[in-house]
Design a protein around this motif. Structure first.
Motif, PDB file in Angstrom:
ATOM      1  N   PHE A  93       0.828  -1.205   0.000  1.00  0.00           N
ATOM      2  CA  PHE A  93       0.000   0.000   0.000  1.00  0.00           C
ATOM      3  C   PHE A  93       0.865   1.258   0.000  1.00  0.00           C
ATOM      4  O   PHE A  93       0.602   2.212  -0.741  1.00  0.00           O
ATOM      5  CB  PHE A  93      -0.914  -0.008   1.216  1.00  0.00           C
ATOM      6  CG  PHE A  93      -1.774   1.223   1.345  1.00  0.00           C
ATOM      7  CD1 PHE A  93      -2.951   1.351   0.618  1.00  0.00           C
ATOM      8  CD2 PHE A  93      -1.402   2.261   2.194  1.00  0.00           C
ATOM      9  CE1 PHE A  93      -3.737   2.487   0.727  1.00  0.00           C
ATOM     10  CE2 PHE A  93      -2.184   3.396   2.306  1.00  0.00           C
ATOM     11  CZ  PHE A  93      -3.358   3.516   1.577  1.00  0.00           C
ATOM     12  N   TYR A 121      -6.290   7.579  -2.340  1.00  0.00           N
ATOM     13  CA  TYR A 121      -6.909   6.288  -2.040  1.00  0.00           C
ATOM     14  C   TYR A 121      -8.036   6.423  -1.018  1.00  0.00           C
ATOM     15  O   TYR A 121      -9.037   5.701  -1.091  1.00  0.00           O
ATOM     16  CB  TYR A 121      -5.851   5.300  -1.551  1.00  0.00           C
ATOM     17  CG  TYR A 121      -4.982   4.762  -2.656  1.00  0.00           C
ATOM     18  CD1 TYR A 121      -5.545   4.349  -3.856  1.00  0.00           C
ATOM     19  CD2 TYR A 121      -3.602   4.652  -2.505  1.00  0.00           C
ATOM     20  CE1 TYR A 121      -4.756   3.846  -4.881  1.00  0.00           C
ATOM     21  CE2 TYR A 121      -2.807   4.153  -3.524  1.00  0.00           C
ATOM     22  CZ  TYR A 121      -3.390   3.757  -4.711  1.00  0.00           C
ATOM     23  OH  TYR A 121      -2.599   3.269  -5.732  1.00  0.00           O
ATOM     24  N   MET A 125     -11.787   5.239  -1.761  1.00  0.00           N
ATOM     25  CA  MET A 125     -12.514   4.319  -0.895  1.00  0.00           C
ATOM     26  C   MET A 125     -13.793   4.956  -0.367  1.00  0.00           C
ATOM     27  O   MET A 125     -14.802   4.254  -0.153  1.00  0.00           O
ATOM     28  CB  MET A 125     -11.619   3.885   0.269  1.00  0.00           C
ATOM     29  CG  MET A 125     -12.210   2.784   1.129  1.00  0.00           C
ATOM     30  SD  MET A 125     -12.590   1.296   0.163  1.00  0.00           S
ATOM     31  CE  MET A 125     -12.901   0.115   1.461  1.00  0.00           C
ATOM     32  N   ASN A 134     -15.613  -4.238  -3.182  1.00  0.00           N
ATOM     33  CA  ASN A 134     -14.398  -4.222  -2.370  1.00  0.00           C
ATOM     34  C   ASN A 134     -13.907  -5.646  -2.104  1.00  0.00           C
ATOM     35  O   ASN A 134     -14.072  -6.209  -1.010  1.00  0.00           O
ATOM     36  CB  ASN A 134     -14.660  -3.478  -1.058  1.00  0.00           C
ATOM     37  CG  ASN A 134     -14.955  -2.013  -1.289  1.00  0.00           C
ATOM     38  OD1 ASN A 134     -14.055  -1.222  -1.575  1.00  0.00           O
ATOM     39  ND2 ASN A 134     -16.226  -1.639  -1.189  1.00  0.00           N
ATOM     40  N   TRP A 139      -8.882  -4.401  -5.192  1.00  0.00           N
ATOM     41  CA  TRP A 139      -7.963  -3.417  -4.615  1.00  0.00           C
ATOM     42  C   TRP A 139      -6.508  -3.767  -4.921  1.00  0.00           C
ATOM     43  O   TRP A 139      -5.657  -2.888  -5.003  1.00  0.00           O
ATOM     44  CB  TRP A 139      -8.192  -3.297  -3.115  1.00  0.00           C
ATOM     45  CG  TRP A 139      -9.285  -2.324  -2.814  1.00  0.00           C
ATOM     46  CD1 TRP A 139     -10.563  -2.592  -2.440  1.00  0.00           C
ATOM     47  CD2 TRP A 139      -9.199  -0.897  -2.927  1.00  0.00           C
ATOM     48  NE1 TRP A 139     -11.287  -1.439  -2.296  1.00  0.00           N
ATOM     49  CE2 TRP A 139     -10.468  -0.375  -2.590  1.00  0.00           C
ATOM     50  CE3 TRP A 139      -8.187  -0.020  -3.277  1.00  0.00           C
ATOM     51  CZ2 TRP A 139     -10.742   0.990  -2.591  1.00  0.00           C
ATOM     52  CZ3 TRP A 139      -8.449   1.346  -3.284  1.00  0.00           C
ATOM     53  CH2 TRP A 139      -9.701   1.837  -2.942  1.00  0.00           C
ATOM     54  N   LEU A 143      -4.176  -0.921  -6.629  1.00  0.00           N
ATOM     55  CA  LEU A 143      -2.886  -0.514  -6.056  1.00  0.00           C
ATOM     56  C   LEU A 143      -1.731  -0.827  -6.993  1.00  0.00           C
ATOM     57  O   LEU A 143      -0.687  -0.158  -6.939  1.00  0.00           O
ATOM     58  CB  LEU A 143      -2.675  -1.217  -4.715  1.00  0.00           C
ATOM     59  CG  LEU A 143      -3.642  -0.854  -3.587  1.00  0.00           C
ATOM     60  CD1 LEU A 143      -3.305  -1.644  -2.331  1.00  0.00           C
ATOM     61  CD2 LEU A 143      -3.609   0.641  -3.280  1.00  0.00           C
ATOM     62  N   TRP A 237     -10.630   3.718   6.250  1.00  0.00           N
ATOM     63  CA  TRP A 237     -10.556   3.268   4.861  1.00  0.00           C
ATOM     64  C   TRP A 237      -9.189   2.645   4.577  1.00  0.00           C
ATOM     65  O   TRP A 237      -9.094   1.634   3.877  1.00  0.00           O
ATOM     66  CB  TRP A 237     -10.813   4.418   3.907  1.00  0.00           C
ATOM     67  CG  TRP A 237     -12.159   5.063   3.949  1.00  0.00           C
ATOM     68  CD1 TRP A 237     -12.446   6.364   3.654  1.00  0.00           C
ATOM     69  CD2 TRP A 237     -13.430   4.464   4.259  1.00  0.00           C
ATOM     70  NE1 TRP A 237     -13.796   6.619   3.770  1.00  0.00           N
ATOM     71  CE2 TRP A 237     -14.423   5.458   4.142  1.00  0.00           C
ATOM     72  CE3 TRP A 237     -13.824   3.183   4.635  1.00  0.00           C
ATOM     73  CZ2 TRP A 237     -15.766   5.212   4.386  1.00  0.00           C
ATOM     74  CZ3 TRP A 237     -15.174   2.941   4.883  1.00  0.00           C
ATOM     75  CH2 TRP A 237     -16.123   3.939   4.757  1.00  0.00           C
ATOM     76  N   ILE A 238      -8.137   3.249   5.085  1.00  0.00           N
ATOM     77  CA  ILE A 238      -6.796   2.669   4.904  1.00  0.00           C
ATOM     78  C   ILE A 238      -6.728   1.300   5.568  1.00  0.00           C
ATOM     79  O   ILE A 238      -6.198   0.328   5.001  1.00  0.00           O
ATOM     80  CB  ILE A 238      -5.729   3.610   5.493  1.00  0.00           C
ATOM     81  CG1 ILE A 238      -5.744   4.956   4.778  1.00  0.00           C
ATOM     82  CG2 ILE A 238      -4.346   2.971   5.402  1.00  0.00           C
ATOM     83  CD1 ILE A 238      -4.830   5.986   5.410  1.00  0.00           C
ATOM     84  N   SER A 240      -9.184  -0.675   6.110  1.00  0.00           N
ATOM     85  CA  SER A 240     -10.026  -1.606   5.353  1.00  0.00           C
ATOM     86  C   SER A 240      -9.305  -2.129   4.113  1.00  0.00           C
ATOM     87  O   SER A 240      -9.370  -3.333   3.790  1.00  0.00           O
ATOM     88  CB  SER A 240     -11.335  -0.919   4.951  1.00  0.00           C
ATOM     89  OG  SER A 240     -12.070  -0.506   6.083  1.00  0.00           O
ATOM     90  N   ILE A 241      -8.618  -1.232   3.399  1.00  0.00           N
ATOM     91  CA  ILE A 241      -7.907  -1.645   2.186  1.00  0.00           C
ATOM     92  C   ILE A 241      -6.795  -2.632   2.519  1.00  0.00           C
ATOM     93  O   ILE A 241      -6.693  -3.713   1.921  1.00  0.00           O
ATOM     94  CB  ILE A 241      -7.341  -0.418   1.457  1.00  0.00           C
ATOM     95  CG1 ILE A 241      -8.472   0.483   0.952  1.00  0.00           C
ATOM     96  CG2 ILE A 241      -6.459  -0.849   0.280  1.00  0.00           C
ATOM     97  CD1 ILE A 241      -8.003   1.815   0.423  1.00  0.00           C
ATOM     98  N   THR A 242      -5.955  -2.265   3.460  1.00  0.00           N
ATOM     99  CA  THR A 242      -4.850  -3.154   3.828  1.00  0.00           C
ATOM    100  C   THR A 242      -5.362  -4.415   4.497  1.00  0.00           C
ATOM    101  O   THR A 242      -4.757  -5.486   4.353  1.00  0.00           O
ATOM    102  CB  THR A 242      -3.865  -2.423   4.759  1.00  0.00           C
ATOM    103  OG1 THR A 242      -4.574  -1.897   5.904  1.00  0.00           O
ATOM    104  CG2 THR A 242      -3.180  -1.285   4.037  1.00  0.00           C
TER     105      THR A 242
END
Length: 253
Positions: A93, A121, A125, A134, A139, A143, A237-238, A240-242
């Protein structure tokens, strides 16, 4: 005249903020709050002793490679504690955010590029959180695009970062002391992060958001039942993405 007015306004704003902070500090009774439990204080004492026993001698004996040594040690310990996918997700990320920020700002990758990429990002998100898209693969592709768009620049940045770690020579005792104080705080927060979540705020909201998105591929919390579901959630959100990449990547393949 205009410069003097700007300086006067800046000083006035600073004084107002300082006065507000002072008033809040005096009336908030911060030190009367039961922040530390007895078990937490005991563990903090153990951590302090082990830090002094292990880190301080290494800082004295190997100052030229100490930064690289500590970085490698923390990465290995994190992999052992929570698995390689969690480390991969965070590193992937950050590399992608730096690549995206560099493309947008048209400059070499630095802290500004990373922050710019993270901001983009977060905005993306925010737009996609309530859409059933998602998935880890989605993702992962998002990325990967900035990295592939500037693959050569990404490789150069990784080499540059590695050189910065290797060449981070702490020459003076002032530099060593300052870095030791910074490391003391960072590793303390790192240890807390690796522990299972126990706070009501984390379990009821922050961890719930990432878990909800991972389970349903969208955020299903509704404002009619939970008011906080419409509040700004940049950090969530960060996470959640990672979290999607770090915990569920293997299920995609």
């Amino acid at each position: 005249m205009r410069n003097r007015l700007s300086v006067f306004l800046a000083i006035a704003v600073f004084a107002a903020v300082l006065a507000t902070e002072t008033y809040g500090f005096r009336t908030g009774n911060l030190f009367s709050q039961p922040i530390w439990a007895s078990l937490g204080l005991t563990r903090f004492g153990h951590y302090t002793r082990w830090f002094l026993i292990l880190v301080v001698p290494a800082l004295i004996l190997i100052p030229r490679v100490f930064v690289a040594f500590v970085t490698g040690l923390i990465l290995v310990a994190t992999v052992v504690s929570v698995g390689p996918l969690s480390v991969f997700a965070v590193v992937f990320f950050l590399i992608s955010a730096c690549a995206l920020g560099s493309l947008v700002l048209r400059q070499k990758g630095d802290a500004r590029s990373v922050m710019a990429g993270i901001a983009i990002y977060i905005f993306a998100m925010t737009m996609l959180a309530r859409m059933p898209v998602n998935y880890p693969l989605v993702w992962g592709v998002i990325l990967a695009v900035p990295i592939l768009a500037n693959l050569r620049g990404t490789g150069q940045r990784l080499v540059c970062w590695a050189r910065l770690l290797v060449d981070a020579d702490l020459k003076s005792w002032a530099e060593r002391g300052a870095f030791a104080a910074l490391l003391f705080s960072l590793t303390m927060n790192w240890l807390v992060t690796l522990k299972p979540e126990t706070s009501s705020d984390g379990l009821a909201m922050h961890l719930a958001i990432a878990t909800n998105i991972a389970a349903h591929h969208m955020m299903t919390f509704q404002p009619g039942r939970l008011v906080w579901s419409v509040m700004p959630m940049g950090a969530d959100w960060i996470f959640s993405i990672t979290g999607l990449l770090g915990e569920r990547w293997l299920r995609v393949w």
